[in-house]
Design an enzyme around this catalytic site. Structure first.
Site, PDB file in Angstrom:
ATOM      1  N   ASN A  85      -5.984  12.314   0.704  1.00 25.79           N
ATOM      2  CA  ASN A  85      -5.084  11.501   1.537  1.00 25.79           C
ATOM      3  C   ASN A  85      -5.945  10.675   2.495  1.00 25.79           C
ATOM      4  O   ASN A  85      -7.178  10.746   2.467  1.00 25.79           O
ATOM      5  CB  ASN A  85      -4.085  12.394   2.290  1.00 25.79           C
ATOM      6  CG  ASN A  85      -3.001  11.583   2.957  1.00 25.79           C
ATOM      7  OD1 ASN A  85      -2.362  10.730   2.326  1.00 25.79           O
ATOM      8  ND2 ASN A  85      -2.776  11.787   4.247  1.00 25.79           N
ATOM      9  N   LYS A  86      -5.296   9.902   3.306  1.00 26.52           N
ATOM     10  CA  LYS A  86      -5.987   8.965   4.203  1.00 26.52           C
ATOM     11  C   LYS A  86      -7.123   9.628   4.976  1.00 26.52           C
ATOM     12  O   LYS A  86      -6.991  10.767   5.411  1.00 26.52           O
ATOM     13  CB  LYS A  86      -4.934   8.373   5.159  1.00 26.52           C
ATOM     14  CG  LYS A  86      -5.423   7.317   6.118  1.00 26.52           C
ATOM     15  CD  LYS A  86      -6.234   6.219   5.503  1.00 26.52           C
ATOM     16  CE  LYS A  86      -5.565   5.496   4.356  1.00 26.52           C
ATOM     17  NZ  LYS A  86      -6.543   4.699   3.542  1.00 26.52           N
ATOM     18  N   ASP A 121      -2.330  10.988  -1.760  1.00 25.89           N
ATOM     19  CA  ASP A 121      -2.630   9.927  -2.732  1.00 25.89           C
ATOM     20  C   ASP A 121      -2.921  10.494  -4.109  1.00 25.89           C
ATOM     21  O   ASP A 121      -2.767   9.802  -5.122  1.00 25.89           O
ATOM     22  CB  ASP A 121      -3.809   9.086  -2.249  1.00 25.89           C
ATOM     23  CG  ASP A 121      -3.331   8.134  -1.174  1.00 25.89           C
ATOM     24  OD1 ASP A 121      -3.207   8.564  -0.013  1.00 25.89           O
ATOM     25  OD2 ASP A 121      -3.004   6.982  -1.517  1.00 25.89           O
ATOM     26  N   ALA A 133       0.717   5.304  -1.867  1.00 24.27           N
ATOM     27  CA  ALA A 133       0.615   5.711  -3.276  1.00 24.27           C
ATOM     28  C   ALA A 133       1.889   5.447  -4.105  1.00 24.27           C
ATOM     29  O   ALA A 133       1.814   4.780  -5.150  1.00 24.27           O
ATOM     30  CB  ALA A 133       0.190   7.170  -3.357  1.00 24.27           C
ATOM     31  N   ARG A 153       0.848  -1.184   0.000  1.00 22.73           N
ATOM     32  CA  ARG A 153       0.000   0.000   0.000  1.00 22.73           C
ATOM     33  C   ARG A 153       0.888   1.240   0.000  1.00 22.73           C
ATOM     34  O   ARG A 153       2.104   1.131   0.043  1.00 22.73           O
ATOM     35  CB  ARG A 153      -0.948  -0.016   1.207  1.00 22.73           C
ATOM     36  CG  ARG A 153      -0.219  -0.476   2.478  1.00 22.73           C
ATOM     37  CD  ARG A 153      -0.704   0.106   3.724  1.00 22.73           C
ATOM     38  NE  ARG A 153      -0.567   1.539   3.720  1.00 22.73           N
ATOM     39  CZ  ARG A 153       0.567   2.187   3.955  1.00 22.73           C
ATOM     40  NH1 ARG A 153       1.707   1.548   4.197  1.00 22.73           N
ATOM     41  NH2 ARG A 153       0.603   3.503   3.943  1.00 22.73           N
ATOM     42  N   GLN A 189      -2.974   2.017   9.948  1.00 23.83           N
ATOM     43  CA  GLN A 189      -1.622   2.180   9.385  1.00 23.83           C
ATOM     44  C   GLN A 189      -0.708   2.932  10.348  1.00 23.83           C
ATOM     45  O   GLN A 189       0.500   2.710  10.368  1.00 23.83           O
ATOM     46  CB  GLN A 189      -1.676   2.966   8.055  1.00 23.83           C
ATOM     47  CG  GLN A 189      -2.306   2.230   6.901  1.00 23.83           C
ATOM     48  CD  GLN A 189      -3.777   2.563   6.752  1.00 23.83           C
ATOM     49  OE1 GLN A 189      -4.467   2.804   7.737  1.00 23.83           O
ATOM     50  NE2 GLN A 189      -4.270   2.553   5.537  1.00 23.83           N
TER      51      GLN A 189
HETATM   52  O1  MRU Z   1      -4.754   3.175   2.077  1.00 24.02           O
HETATM   53  P1  MRU Z   1      -3.278   3.399   2.101  1.00 24.02           P
HETATM   54  O2  MRU Z   1      -2.616   2.840   3.301  1.00 24.02           O
HETATM   55  O3  MRU Z   1      -2.631   2.972   0.813  1.00 24.02           O
HETATM   56  O4  MRU Z   1      -3.160   4.972   2.201  1.00 24.02           O
HETATM   57  C1  MRU Z   1      -1.899   5.564   2.218  1.00 24.02           C
HETATM   58  C2  MRU Z   1      -1.931   7.024   2.421  1.00 24.02           C
HETATM   59  O5  MRU Z   1      -2.971   7.634   2.539  1.00 24.02           O
HETATM   60  C3  MRU Z   1      -0.621   7.734   2.388  1.00 24.02           C
HETATM   61  O6  MRU Z   1      -0.681   8.890   3.168  1.00 24.02           O
HETATM   62  C4  MRU Z   1      -0.284   8.130   0.956  1.00 24.02           C
HETATM   63  O7  MRU Z   1      -0.424   7.036   0.097  1.00 24.02           O
HETATM   64  C5  MRU Z   1       1.080   8.667   0.847  1.00 24.02           C
HETATM   65  S1  MRU Z   1       2.288   7.424   1.143  1.00 24.02           S
HETATM   66  C6  MRU Z   1       3.801   8.114   0.944  1.00 24.02           C
END
Ligand code: MRU
Length: 359
Positions: free
Chosen positions: A253-254, A243, A54, A52, A202
């Protein structure tokens, strides 16, 4: 900058033609490696969040293409159409993180699909995926350097972050977590407040794992404790990943990031996004146009595999949200920081970097 070893989320095993992936669902309790032997394995690993983050998804997506062409070559059934069909499926595995679709599309654009033998395409793809990983590692370092500049004159820095934006999410030192690492490596007194990041946790599982492994001081907080923590612990800045960043700076983002940005704004705390240029989606005009992934209700109804809610209830589980650009103090990229991002500031920033085409 002192470079700590960090954690490796993927390893390409050339001898067996297999992508080994550290199963991020099992961390931190178990370090289990899962083998991706087919494109279908990679699709499932992305969808089930074995891998996982981005930037990492972009790299894994290209390794998915490597395995797609390997499958087709092995069954002597390669046609460009069949290959493109698998590529479309890989792209659909996670819709919000733009790097996945973007890196697959870019690879497809550059490949001589109708004019080359499958083994030649495979070689080109392996080289591309490896370069992408190396490029991400370099970009993470550059983001960290630019982020450090912002905090250079400060000490006793208390930083809040969400989700996991570290080595596990990029294959390098991370984006937001890369900036945090750089501040720590610079020898500054600092303390990190990662949100646990319900429902996939996470922050609690992965960011805590990376911070602990490296000895960076931190206190994990429940998502709902973010406002009181900002106030009571005098948080100096929020740094998050991204993302997908729209043309006007609106940032997906998350889930929970928008909440953090809103609270930070009301308290006058600077809010930074750290992301590589590859996370910008210049085809997306505003955050309204960003597709938001919704995931299974079981992610909310179970915790560590145990049911925590009544059975048969309705759940709304969007796993990303969009922070409007006016709440963002700066976007830290490998090319520098875009202060007070909006369409004009972003256009002006990239006009100074002729190799980035935003049209
Ligand atoms: O659902 P995920 O765990 O893939 O989400 C990840 C995020 O939201 C991160 O903040 C984003 O991908 C940046 S990672 C450098």
């Amino acid at each position: 900058m002192n470079v700590a070893p960090g954690v490796k989320p993927i390893i390409w095993d050339e001898t067996y033609g297999v992508l080994k992936m550290l199963d991020q669902r099992k961390l931190p309790r178990e370090e289990v490696w899962v083998e991706g032997k087919t494109a279908e394995d990679i699709y499932n690993a992305i969808k089930e969040m074995i891998v996982r983050g981005a930037p990492l998804l972009g790299i894994v997506g290209v390794f998915g293409l490597v395995l797609a062409i390997t499958d087709l070559e092995a069954s002597s059934s390669y046609t460009p159409e069949k290959f493109l069909e698998i590529a479309q499926k890989l792209k659909s595995a996670r819709p919000t993180a733009v790097n996945l679709a973007k890196e697959i599309d870019r690879a497809l654009e550059d490949l001589p699909l109708g004019d080359a033998m499958p083994f030649e395409i495979r070689t080109l793809l392996i080289e591309r995926a490896r370069k992408l990983l190396k490029r991400q590692q370099e970009e993470d370092m550059a983001i960290a350097r630019h982020g450090l500049e912002i905090f250079q004159s400060m000490d006793d820095i208390r930083i809040m972050t969400i989700c996991n934006t570290g080595a596990l999410a990029t294959g390098g030192i991370g984006t937001a977590l890369g900036v945090i690492r750089a501040i720590y490596w610079a020898g500054k007194k600092m303390h990190v407040y990662p949100l646990e990041t319900r429902p996939f946790l996470q922050g609690a599982r992965l960011t805590a794992y990376e911070l602990k492994k490296e000895g960076i001081p931190f206190s994990l907080i429940a998502d709902g404790a973010s406002a009181i923590t900002m106030k009571e612990k005098r948080v100096r800045a929020i740094i998050v990943g991204a993302d997908r960043i729209a043309r006007n700076g609106d940032t997906a983002n998350k889930i929970g990031t928008f909440m953090l940005a809103t609270v930070a704004h009301s308290m006058g705390i600077p809010f930074f996004v750290a992301a590589p240029v590859s996370t910008f989606d210049f085809d997306t005009v505003t955050g309204e146009d960003i597709p938001i992934e919704e995931r299974a209700k079981e992610e909310v109804m179970l915790c560590g595999g145990c049911p925590i809610t009544p059975e048969d209830i309705d759940v709304y589980n969007p796993v990303f949200d969009v922070t409007p650009h006016h709440l963002i103090t700066g976007i830290i990229t490998e090319l520098g920081t875009i202060w007070h991002p909006n369409e004009e500031a972003i256009r002006e920033f990239f006009s100074r970097h002729s190799d980035v085409d935003i049209e």
